[in-house]
Design a protein around this motif. Sequence first.
Motif: not given
Length: 455
Positions: A40-58
Amino acid sequence: MLDAAIAFTAQTPIQASVRSIRRSALHAHPGVLEIIYVLDGRLTVDVSFEHFTLEAGDFLVVNHSDPHVMDADGDNVTAIIHIDLRSFLDVDPHLETVIFACESFDLARYCNEEGALRQLLLDLLSDCLRGPSALNEHTARLTRDLLTALVRSYGLENYYRRDREPTPAQRQVFHTMVGYLVDNVHRRDLLARLASRQNYSKSRASHLIKDVSAISFTDLVTYLRVSRAERLLLTTNATMLDIAAGCGFSDVKYLTRSFSDWFGQSPHQYRLGQRPLMTRSCDQSAVSTATVERLIDTHQRRDGGTISQPRLSITPLLLKNVGSRMQLFSVRPPEANLTPRQRLWHEQAAPAIRRRRDHLVPVEIDTSADPRSLAHALSSFDHLAASPCLVVRYTSATAVRDHLRTLHEGLRAIGRQPPPMWLVYSALRDRESVDELVAMAHAELAFDLQPILMP
């Protein structure tokens, strides 16, 4: 400290937790595969050089030892699963050296396996949350099923080579070679060493890597070296000279150039910006069992009929493959798998969207040419259902600035409004200069200059 240990036991080689995460420290888990699933909601994750914005279900798979940090600007409920890779080497003996590339919105969606992987993760999560006493053979089987699927279809070799899967024999040889490179990335003459170890010629070793993964040997080794450099920057006070030598780079200049291409900043800038994140305080809170059970049930019933296109992670390796593989960015499921709603969209809405798009024809220009030649070139498109797009290639900031001003004068001389324009550059390290040129062109010349990264 960067590395965070997970308290596994022989009876519990897999752990899961669900929490609301607003901020984490920068950390890594050697020997542990981490899977982040946003309920639920949203989370940003930085993994080394990659940036991800995860939303519900990701969901997102984080490779062992990869530095990563999580942030959120609002409430979320996030599940995190940790798997001790050494406890599952019976799935694949190279499990600890496989480089996984699995995000729900990327390769999994492209392969039409997003829903199946999601259900597998949710079943595994449900088992783990019942407590250590509930971790039984069923949990172990689910974990092995998950790891088998990841090894088979979501390794580095699958991400860039999407037209076909390697054979089991090819995959085994590739993983063996990658494992050797990981262990010896600090050495020079790696291709010769690898070829000798495999009893191959250098040409055959290089060709095998390229054929299996669509990645050149040089690009693969550079990726492994900058990854090693990242850990040294975070965990040691070594000088750039020592880091360059410890990662197999011939000199500091080569280290800086390669690192900047991947991370968008110099090694020194990365160290200054990221090391403080390792010691920042975490802001996480528990989530009630009732809320977790409700959210898991909602996701298990999730409608899989919604059309979603893959979202790719743009890296230097991907950019080198984009030119001839643009279909990676707009993949639709096979016709047989379309729901009636999806089929209606593809038959009616998609063609209408395509009809509304302007057709652009790139025209590379030479400002030394007579303005009348430019006028003739532009007028050639007047009778076509397409518009010219002037292409300016980045060489240096000064050269391009003079180029644009000459072009501006030429367009004024022939009384033409500026058509769409691209400023094409080939290296991420030039981005700052390109942005300055775009701003200058808009303010001084009224050019709408579109920067295009094209390695």
